[in-house]
Structures are given as C-alpha cells and as structure tokens.
Design an enzyme around this catalytic site. Structure first.
Site, PDB file in Angstrom:
ATOM      1  CD  GLU A  95      -9.215  -2.915   4.282  1.00  0.00           C
ATOM      2  OE1 GLU A  95      -8.809  -3.736   3.435  1.00  0.00           O
ATOM      3  OE2 GLU A  95      -9.933  -1.948   4.005  1.00  0.00           O
ATOM      4  CD  GLU A 120      -0.777  -0.558   3.840  1.00  0.00           C
ATOM      5  OE1 GLU A 120       0.423  -0.707   4.179  1.00  0.00           O
ATOM      6  OE2 GLU A 120      -1.545  -1.492   3.561  1.00  0.00           O
ATOM      7  CG  ASP A 147       2.259  -1.063  14.608  1.00  0.00           C
ATOM      8  OD1 ASP A 147       1.684  -1.971  13.999  1.00  0.00           O
ATOM      9  OD2 ASP A 147       2.832  -1.237  15.705  1.00  0.00           O
ATOM     10  CG  ASP A 170       4.094 -11.568   3.596  1.00  0.00           C
ATOM     11  OD1 ASP A 170       4.233 -12.809   3.498  1.00  0.00           O
ATOM     12  OD2 ASP A 170       4.898 -10.753   3.126  1.00  0.00           O
ATOM     13  CE  LYS A 174      12.659 -18.456   2.034  1.00  0.00           C
ATOM     14  NZ  LYS A 174      13.950 -17.712   2.074  1.00  0.00           N
ATOM     15  CG  ASP A 206      -3.467 -15.867  -2.023  1.00  0.00           C
ATOM     16  OD1 ASP A 206      -2.825 -15.805  -0.951  1.00  0.00           O
ATOM     17  OD2 ASP A 206      -3.127 -15.258  -3.051  1.00  0.00           O
ATOM     18  CB  THR A 241      -8.494  -8.432  -6.257  1.00  0.00           C
ATOM     19  OG1 THR A 241      -7.821  -9.667  -5.986  1.00  0.00           O
ATOM     20  CG2 THR A 241      -9.036  -7.857  -4.954  1.00  0.00           C
ATOM     21  CE  LYS A 242      -8.092  -4.882 -13.186  1.00  0.00           C
ATOM     22  NZ  LYS A 242      -7.353  -3.770 -13.862  1.00  0.00           N
ATOM     23  CG  PHE A 243      -3.280 -11.331  -6.690  1.00  0.00           C
ATOM     24  CD1 PHE A 243      -2.004 -11.587  -7.170  1.00  0.00           C
ATOM     25  CD2 PHE A 243      -3.693 -12.005  -5.541  1.00  0.00           C
ATOM     26  CE1 PHE A 243      -1.165 -12.491  -6.542  1.00  0.00           C
ATOM     27  CE2 PHE A 243      -2.859 -12.904  -4.904  1.00  0.00           C
ATOM     28  CZ  PHE A 243      -1.592 -13.150  -5.414  1.00  0.00           C
TER      29      PHE A 243
END
Length: 262
Positions: A95, A120, A147, A170, A174, A206, A241-243
């Site tokens: 992951e 992570e 990394d 992420d 832009k 998303d 997830t909640k988000f």
C-alpha cells in the site's frame, strides 16, 4: 489513505523523527509546498510524496516506542525477505500512502491471511497506524516509513507482490501541477513489474479528471489488464470512509480501477 503525502511524484527532503527510540531512517513530519518545482533539480530524483506538517500525539509516540521495533520495517537498499519480515509465507500487498491508516487497519483485519507492506512518510499517520495495530491486535502489517519509489527500486524484486493499493492520492487539481500526480507511466511500470502473474493493482480517487488520467495511464501499460470495461465496482474490502461517505452524500463521485498483471 494518503492524500498529499505519498500521493504525488515530487522531489522532497526526508527528515528524521525527533523520537530517539526510533530507527534513524524513519522520516519526520512533512508539509506541502505548492510552489515546489514540478521536476527535480539536477542531482535530485523523483519521490512519491510531498512534505506536510503534522503533530504526533502522545498516544502515537507511545505506539512508536512500544510497537515500532516489531512493526516498522527499516528501509535498506537491498531486497527484503518478506517471509522473514512478516514471520510467515503469505500473499503480500503493497500500500502506497495510507494516511492515518483507518482503511489499512480495516482491510488487514478483514484479510488476516494476507500480509500488508505499507509505505507512508507522514509521522502522525505512521504513529496512528501503529496505534491501530496495537488496539486491534493486528499482526499482518509492516510499515516502511520511507519513499515508496526507493522501496520499489531496491527492496522489492520483480514478481514478488500479489497486490498493490493506491487509495485517494493527491489529485493536484491545478493543470500546471498535474505532472506531480503519483500515477504516471514510469511508476505504473515499476508496480506492474513487481506483481506476480494474476496480481492486481487497485487505485481509487474522488476526482474525476484524475480518474480519467489513471484509466488512460493504466490502460497503456502492456503488463496490465483492466478487470472492467472502464471503472470497477468498489471491491468489498475497501471501506467507505467518513470523508468518502460525506462526499457521496453531496453528490461527489468515487472511481475505483482494478487492473491485473498479465
């Protein structure tokens, strides 16, 4: 889920944690730099994360001290023996960018027969997942706080993985920042090469423009085959997830892509 941490390709320095009990190669807090260059300067190389601020709680610090020696896998520029690292022979999923580890812990509990190697660099996120490991009694997770590109290049030989998870990296909204996105052809090729035949790569986002780019990039990799016509149904193991649930209630979409190694 690692938005803004392991979710983009960019050059960034790695700092050591301020906790003296931790391995010296565990990176410290990170912060986003929106004005950073899109490409590495001479002598630097691409990384799978950007810097981001964050505070490690007392509970997370205790988790580092108590559980870190067992569940943190130090980075080494040499192939890792996964059976030795996990103490057993089992299918292994990588992951990249687990954020605060909520989904990771859920999936690991749901799939105890599978090993999860999780990359992570955000210190509070690493501490949060260590804390969840202790609270839930999970034994099938190892965290490499380094990394992911280095881990792929030096620790993981070709054909060693049964799966790869990249959830909500992420999106770099832009247009001029799109090249910072994690899912680019060079990294996808590395991931595909390290999958066993029949192994899978599962990505989720998303942000529809990123989903479209992911689909294009993954479809162009000759070692991968799409399990769906375009986007896949959400696999049962990935939690809502909640988000994500809040976004769905507001009418936002979520796109899953599941490709297998040919």
């Amino acid at each position: 889920m690692g938005r803004g941490v392991a979710g983009s390709l960019q050059s960034a320095p790695v700092m050591n944690l301020p906790v003296t009990d931790l391995p010296p190669d565990v990176p410290g807090p990170t912060e986003s730099n929106d004005d950073a260059p899109l490409h590495p300067r001479h002598g630097e190389r691409l990384k799978s994360f950007v810097r981001r601020n964050g505070r490690t709680t007392d509970g997370q610090q205790r988790a580092f001290a108590e559980l870190g020696p067992q569940y943190l896998l130090p980075y080494r520029a040499a192939p890792v023996d996964l059976a030795d690292a996990f103490g057993r022979e089992a299918p292994t999923v990588l992951e990249i960018g687990f954020g605060m580890g909520e989904a990771t812990a859920h999936i690991a509990a749901l799939m105890p027969e599978t090993n999860f190697l999780c990359c992570e660099v955000h210190e509070p996120g690493v501490g949060a997942l260590l804390k969840r490991i202790g609270e839930q009694g999970l034994t099938n997770i190892r965290i490499c706080a380094h990394d992911a590109v280095d881990v792929l290049d030096h620790m993981l030989p070709h054909g060693v993985l049964d799966g790869v998870h990249v959830f909500f990296p992420d999106p770099w909204h832009k247009k001029r920042h799109n090249k910072r996105r994690l899912l680019q052809p060079p990294l996808v090729k590395k991931l595909a090469e390290r999958l066993r035949a029949g192994g899978y790569l599962h990505c989720a986002t998303d942000w529809q423009p990123y989903a479209e780019q992911m689909l294009e990039v993954l479809a162009q990799e000759p070692l991968l085959h799409n399990t769906a016509v375009a986007y896949a149904d959400k696999p049962h193991y990935r939690p809502l997830t909640k988000f994500e649930n809040r976004g769905l209630k507001l009418g936002h979409g979520v796109w899953d892509l599941v490709f297998t190694r040919t």
